[in-house]
Design an enzyme around this catalytic site. Structure first.
Site, PDB file in Angstrom:
ATOM      1  N   ALA A  95      25.294  36.110   5.430  1.00  0.00           N
ATOM      2  CA  ALA A  95      23.927  36.269   5.906  1.00  0.00           C
ATOM      3  C   ALA A  95      23.393  34.870   6.199  1.00  0.00           C
ATOM      4  O   ALA A  95      23.923  33.875   5.697  1.00  0.00           O
ATOM      5  CB  ALA A  95      23.091  36.969   4.841  1.00  0.00           C
ATOM      6  N   GLY A 127      27.775  38.080   3.390  1.00  0.00           N
ATOM      7  CA  GLY A 127      27.469  39.167   4.316  1.00  0.00           C
ATOM      8  C   GLY A 127      28.569  39.425   5.336  1.00  0.00           C
ATOM      9  O   GLY A 127      28.695  40.541   5.844  1.00  0.00           O
ATOM     10  N   GLU A 136      30.878  41.646   3.612  1.00  0.00           N
ATOM     11  CA  GLU A 136      30.204  42.942   3.470  1.00  0.00           C
ATOM     12  C   GLU A 136      30.172  43.706   4.785  1.00  0.00           C
ATOM     13  O   GLU A 136      30.373  44.927   4.813  1.00  0.00           O
ATOM     14  CB  GLU A 136      28.781  42.716   2.943  1.00  0.00           C
ATOM     15  CG  GLU A 136      28.782  42.131   1.548  1.00  0.00           C
ATOM     16  CD  GLU A 136      27.383  41.767   1.073  1.00  0.00           C
ATOM     17  OE1 GLU A 136      26.887  40.694   1.489  1.00  0.00           O
ATOM     18  OE2 GLU A 136      26.787  42.542   0.320  1.00  0.00           O
ATOM     19  N   GLU A 183      27.999  34.442  -3.105  1.00  0.00           N
ATOM     20  CA  GLU A 183      26.537  34.413  -3.301  1.00  0.00           C
ATOM     21  C   GLU A 183      26.136  33.801  -4.635  1.00  0.00           C
ATOM     22  O   GLU A 183      25.079  33.173  -4.750  1.00  0.00           O
ATOM     23  CB  GLU A 183      25.962  35.829  -3.198  1.00  0.00           C
ATOM     24  CG  GLU A 183      25.932  36.409  -1.789  1.00  0.00           C
ATOM     25  CD  GLU A 183      27.182  37.170  -1.409  1.00  0.00           C
ATOM     26  OE1 GLU A 183      28.224  37.023  -2.086  1.00  0.00           O
ATOM     27  OE2 GLU A 183      27.117  37.919  -0.419  1.00  0.00           O
TER      28      GLU A 183
END
Ligand code: HXC
Length: 257
Positions: free
Chosen positions: A65, A108, A111, A131
């Site tokens: 992300a 992300g 993911e 993360e």
């Protein structure tokens, strides 16, 4: 539809989405998420598209992300904006989606790859949920999907230490379907998607729904659902065609592909 952070291209019945933000290693900004969702939903609604490939570059599928976009956000803002909910919507796309992953698939990025139905990895792919090093945890489903994919021990180790996993270990662990040389990745993924897209689309959608139910239901309920789903296949012309073609020793001409 014009996009600025992704590229789209249709090859036969395969819809391709290429993340295209090289200067940030395809970091997934909110705007990029919206573009990916819009493109995926358009393919989903198009009977001319039977499978989707989502990919990045040979250096990065996606490095996570967008940290720069998130860093200053407050918890309250994230609640109010329902941050990351775009990815839940992407997971609702019914057309089979293959992730072709080369290079970094971190946070992300990992993911997003797991939101796809399966991953084909280049030999240089690196998966991780780092993360924890940023003082957070995954927020696009990683703690749930990684654990289901590779089990508790490896998911815990990866999420608690931030360790990155190479392609070979990822295949051994069940995170990816197959590993191929990086130069062959996209062609291989498109060829695989083309096989899927040559089947009856309502039936591939049904197969995807059945497998996904395995993650949501107890076994007996899942088996019951499967039974209803296969009975529904028998209401489709493509079941009659597929079985007739077998008996007549010819290739099936599915109507809904
Ligand atoms: C924003 C990013 C980014 C990211 C890389 N960049 N990852 N920008 N968000 N996730 C940017 C860098 O800032 C840099 O921009 C450019 O991309 C190139 O990256 P470099 O670091 O210079 O490349 P390299 O040295 O090759 O290192 C590659 C890397 C490293 C190991 C992948 O970029 C990295 O560690 N990235 C972050 C990985 C990560 O922590 N991901 C998880 C994010 S959190 P400039 O402008 O400086 O050149 C997440 C979950 C969110 O995804 C859910 C919880 C809230």
């Amino acid at each position: 539809e014009t996009y600025s952070l992704i590229l789209t291209e249709q090859r036969g019945r395969v819809g391709i989405i290429t993340l295209n933000r090289p200067e940030a290693l395809n970091a997934l900004s909110d705007a990029m998420g919206q573009e990916i969702l819009t493109a995926a939903k358009a393919y989903d609604a198009d009977p001319g598209v039977g499978a989707i490939v989502i990919t990045g570059s040979s250096r990065a599928f996606a490095a996570g992300a967008d940290i720069k976009e998130m860093a200053a956000k407050s918890s309250v803002e994230m609640y109010q904006l329902d941050w990351f909910s775009v990815w839940d919507a992407l997971a609702q796309v019914r057309t089979p989606m293959v992730a072709a992953v080369a290079g970094h698939a971190l946070g992300g990025g990992c993911e997003l790859a797991m939101i796809a139905d399966f991953i084909i990895a280049a030999d240089n792919a690196k998966f991780g949920q780092p993360e924890i090093k940023l003082g957070v945890i995954p927020g696009m489903g990683g703690s749930q999907r990684l654990t289901r994919a590779i089990g508790k021990a490896k998911a815990m180790e990866m999420m608690l230490t931030g360790r990155v996993m190479g392609a070979e270990e990822a295949e051994r662990s069940g995170l990816v379907a197959r590993v191929v040389p990086v130069d062959a990745l996209l062609e291989d993924a498109i060829a695989t998607a083309a096989i899927i897209a040559s089947m009856s689309k309502p039936v591939t959608m049904t197969a995807k729904a059945a497998i996904n139910a395995a993650f949501e239901t107890p076994l007996a309920e899942g088996v019951k659902l499967e039974r209803h789903l296969i009975f529904s296949c028998f209401a489709m012309e493509d079941q009659k065609e597929g079985m007739a073609a077998f008996m007549e020793k010819r290739p099936a001409e599915f109507k809904h592909r």
